[in-house]
Design an enzyme around this catalytic site. Sequence first.
Site, PDB file in Angstrom:
ATOM      1  CB  THR A   8      26.588  32.836  69.742  1.00 48.94           C
ATOM      2  OG1 THR A   8      26.533  33.527  70.920  1.00 48.94           O
ATOM      3  CG2 THR A   8      28.081  32.113  69.978  1.00 48.94           C
ATOM      4  CB  SER A   9      21.944  32.622  67.183  1.00 48.12           C
ATOM      5  OG  SER A   9      22.532  32.264  65.774  1.00 48.12           O
ATOM      6  CB  THR A  10      20.816  31.967  71.744  1.00 45.76           C
ATOM      7  OG1 THR A  10      21.620  31.050  72.002  1.00 45.76           O
ATOM      8  CG2 THR A  10      19.655  31.807  70.731  1.00 45.76           C
ATOM      9  NE  ARG A  70      21.707  32.997  61.394  1.00 42.26           N
ATOM     10  CZ  ARG A  70      22.112  31.926  61.945  1.00 42.26           C
ATOM     11  NH1 ARG A  70      22.364  30.848  61.054  1.00 42.26           N
ATOM     12  NH2 ARG A  70      21.986  31.772  63.251  1.00 42.26           N
TER      13      ARG A  70
END
Length: 189
Positions: A8-10, A70
């Site tokens: 996950t990105s955060t 990405r």
Amino acid sequence: MKIGYARTSTTDQVAGLESQARDLSANGCERIFREQVSGSSTDRPQLSAAFDHMRAGDVLVVTKPDRLARSTTDLLRLVEEVKAKGCGLIVLSMNGMTLDTTSPTSKMMLTMLAAVAEFERDIMKERQREGIAKAKADGRYKGRKPTARSQAEQVQALAAKGVSATEIAKRLGMGRTSVYRCLVASATS
């Protein structure tokens, strides 16, 4: 061996990370590498660990292409790295379809889907920039509130008591660099 990779990105996307891990386990992954870091980051230690763990004949499994990369270029580079190790890549969540890069058709589909996802991300960023520019022009956008500067007095008080920069950062919930900025700003005032 099936090796899973969840990202996950955060750090506040815990449910998303757990959901990916659950899907990877359900699809037979014996080992799952997890991390919470932006996909555009060049430092993804768990992805590197997954690649180090892979042996010829293994399969890397991800839930979606954007969890692995990405950009289309990055995705294709990673697909080639997997292939060079004598391994395969499986992408699970493609609207009920599983893509396995060991087949030419799936590799082509993955490339096209990655290009579409990258295009969508670029369009979203463009709209966001336009919205911010309009809000600034209308006087409604002030940017992110500077949190460190608002705590400068607390930083200085703790530093005066001999508290270390690392401890100040922990106590006030800010980065150590921000603590040093506050201290430098107070010294130059």
